[in-house]
Design an enzyme around this catalytic site. Structure first.
Site, PDB file in Angstrom:
ATOM      1  N   LYS A  76       0.873  -1.180   0.000  1.00 21.69           N
ATOM      2  CA  LYS A  76       0.000   0.000   0.000  1.00 21.69           C
ATOM      3  C   LYS A  76       0.903   1.221   0.000  1.00 21.69           C
ATOM      4  CE  LYS A  76      -3.855   1.992   2.670  1.00 21.69           C
ATOM      5  NZ  LYS A  76      -4.774   1.801   3.829  1.00 21.69           N
ATOM      6  N   SER A 151      -9.648   2.034   2.895  1.00 22.19           N
ATOM      7  CA  SER A 151      -8.777   2.800   2.033  1.00 22.19           C
ATOM      8  C   SER A 151      -7.764   1.931   1.277  1.00 22.19           C
ATOM      9  CB  SER A 151      -8.014   3.816   2.880  1.00 22.19           C
ATOM     10  OG  SER A 151      -7.220   3.148   3.849  1.00 22.19           O
ATOM     11  N   SER A 175      -9.973  -0.497   7.072  1.00 19.86           N
ATOM     12  CA  SER A 175      -9.431  -0.455   5.708  1.00 19.86           C
ATOM     13  C   SER A 175      -8.716  -1.704   5.213  1.00 19.86           C
ATOM     14  CB  SER A 175      -8.490   0.733   5.556  1.00 19.86           C
ATOM     15  OG  SER A 175      -9.249   1.898   5.439  1.00 19.86           O
TER      16      SER A 175
HETATM   17  N1  GLN Z   1     -13.334   4.319   6.591  1.00 18.30           N
HETATM   18  C1  GLN Z   1     -12.569   4.716   7.727  1.00 18.30           C
HETATM   19  C2  GLN Z   1     -12.131   6.150   7.570  1.00 18.30           C
HETATM   20  O1  GLN Z   1     -12.414   6.720   6.583  1.00 18.30           O
HETATM   21  C3  GLN Z   1     -11.392   3.804   7.930  1.00 18.30           C
HETATM   22  C4  GLN Z   1     -10.233   4.095   7.072  1.00 18.30           C
HETATM   23  C5  GLN Z   1      -9.039   3.256   7.422  1.00 18.30           C
HETATM   24  O2  GLN Z   1      -9.162   2.227   8.091  1.00 18.30           O
HETATM   25  N2  GLN Z   1      -7.875   3.712   7.010  1.00 18.30           N
HETATM   26  O3  GLN Z   1     -11.525   6.714   8.419  1.00 18.30           O
END
Ligand code: GLN
Length: 483
Positions: A76, A151, A175
């Protein structure tokens, strides 16, 4: 070759059926051919990959072995990679080449993994759809009109499309698990402190945790083995021995106590997902598990608490991107203040700016007690709910998401609608617990995930349960049409 899992690749390399260089060339060609449809990579690292593959083949020729030796993966794009663009999905870091490798990157490279590239992601890991990336949205290989989740949507889409067997990801509020659910993968968010955050660009430091995304629990075990362990460079890394995750996959589920929280089956859950979750429960019962209804009474407060704590930490973490030290700098600043304002205004996308504003507000002198402190108290209540539940059960099971992957753009104009989709994943981050999502079936041709949560450092238990489930089901083997 592209259908092989990490475990199959390791066997093939050991049996000299193919070399890591051959496999790497095959996958790089496949990425060049298919990735334009899904946009899962921000950068490809062909030269690095081929030299790592060659080195891995030589190490094997010299008698070395290892499950990751010669195995292709991707990172990532928030794991720092020395000399390689590390963009975090943002214009702000489009020109940033990290001066050092993240611990996770260094550990996997030392184990002989081959880095094919850096995967697309929501900008600074903020999102659940992978639509906020400066490099464009990622498409779900199961239906190109739908989001892959976020994400870590690039890592998920790439693995689901069989561009590579596994990838690293991070989970601050879901995410790893949510994109795993949306793309029919297995993804594990480890216990907070299990995997080093050193060199992982911070979103919300008290919640962020790196982990594996792969097609099977068996592969998550292999990748986690290469990622986990104490790191003196990360002050929140925990010095706890790392078990042999692959060796732990064969435990019997006889007598395993599974808690199913009654709050999980509330009105917001798609009834078709509820049915698939009940089917997975029946499957685990056949394997000897015992089901018990439990309660997590403070679950309803988790989303509001998370969406105060995460932006608060983000507003602090992202203050370092000032146009002076890292990344983007605006053209012809008039003075220092103009430099800060325009560099940040032009370098950050709208979701990141929204969260910085919310976070700065929640931390400001007049509002700290009302928002941030209150949210921290809720965090403790959420953790206490889990602690009492784990007095009675060994794992907690439920849906990973209330709905399957939505259409691209469907929630772009309503951020809160997207935040609400995090309802089942966020609590594990607030409590620091490990969680895993695994394939449990399909709704309208779109994958559905079942989530398992365990007590601290019981990643092995999650992987064992998921592996036993996968030995008896075939959801995880399904392939998206066209890939
Ligand atoms: N959807 C959550 C957010 O927008 C989690 C994102 C993540 O785990 N990086 O913060």
């Amino acid at each position: 070759m592209h259908h092989m899992t990490l475990a199959e690749i390791a066997r093939g390399l050991t049996d000299k059926k193919f070399s890591s260089v051959e496999l790497t060339q095959t996958l790089l060609a496949r990425i060049a051919q298919l990735d334009p449809q899904i946009n899962s990579f921000i950068s490809l690292t062909q030269d690095l990959a081929l030299s790592q593959a060659k080195a891995a083949d030589e190490r094997r020729a010299n008698g070395e072995s290892g499950a990751l030796l010669g195995a292709p993966i991707a990172h990532k794009d928030l794991f720092c990679t020395q000399g390689i663009r590390t963009s975090c999905g943002s214009k702000m870091l489009d020109n940033f080449k990290a001066p050092y490798d993240a611990t996770v990157v260094a550990k996997l490279a030392a184990a002989g993994a081959v880095t094919l590239g850096k995967t697309n992601m929501d900008e600074f890991a903020m999102g659940s759809a992978n639509e906020s990336s400066w490099y464009g949205a990622v498409k779900n290989p199961w239906n190109l009109e739908h989001v892959p989740g976020g994400s870590s949507g690039g890592s998920a889409a790439a693995v689901a499309a069989r561009l590579l067997p596994a990838a690293t990801a991070t989970d601050t509020g879901g995410s790893i698990r949510q994109p795993a659910a949306f793309t029919n993968l297995t993804g594990l968010k480890p216990t907070y402190g299990r995997v080093s955050r050193w060199g992982m660009i911070a979103y919300a430091s008290s919640l962020d945790q790196g982990g594996p995304l792969a097609r099977t629990a068996e592969d998550c075990a292999i990748l986690l083995q290469g990622m986990a362990g104490f790191d003196p460079n990360d002050s929140t890394s925990i010095d706890e021995p790392v078990p042999d995750y692959s060796a732990g996959l064969s435990g019997s589920l006889q007598g395993l106590r599974i808690g199913v929280p009654k709050e999980y089956f509330s009105a917001g859950l798609d009834p078709r997902i509820a049915e698939l979750i009940h089917n997975s429960i029946k499957e685990l019962e056949k394997l000897g598990a015992v089901i018990k209804e439990i309660s997590l009474p403070n679950m309803q407060h988790a989303i509001p608490a998370y969406y105060v704590i995460a932006p608060a930490e983000a507003s602090s973490n992202l203050s370092r991107f000032d146009g002076v030290r890292f990344g983007y700098r605006c053209e012809n600043p008039e003075n220092l203040e103009d430099l800060y304002k325009r560099s940040r205004g032009e370098g950050f996308g709208s979701e990141v700016q929204r969260r910085i504003m919310v976070g700065a507000y929640a931390l400001s002198a007049g509002y700290y007690d009302a928002y941030y402190l209150k949210a921290q108290k809720i965090r403790r209540l959420v953790k206490n709910d889990f602690m009492s539940a784990f007095n009675e059960v060994d794992i907690i099971l439920g849906p990973t998401t209330p709905n399957p992957a939505w259409k691209l753009g469907a929630k772009s104009s309503d951020p809160v609608a997207a935040y609400l989709e995090d309802v089942y994943t966020i609590t594990a981050n607030l409590a620091g617990l490990p969680g895993l999502s695994m394939p449990a079936g399909f709704v309208d041709g779109l994958p559905v995930g079942v989530q398992l949560l365990a007590p601290y450092f019981q990643e092995g238990r999650l992987l064992n349960v998921a592996h036993q489930y996968q030995l008896n089901t075939d959801w995880h083997t399904r392939t998206p049409t066209g890939f």
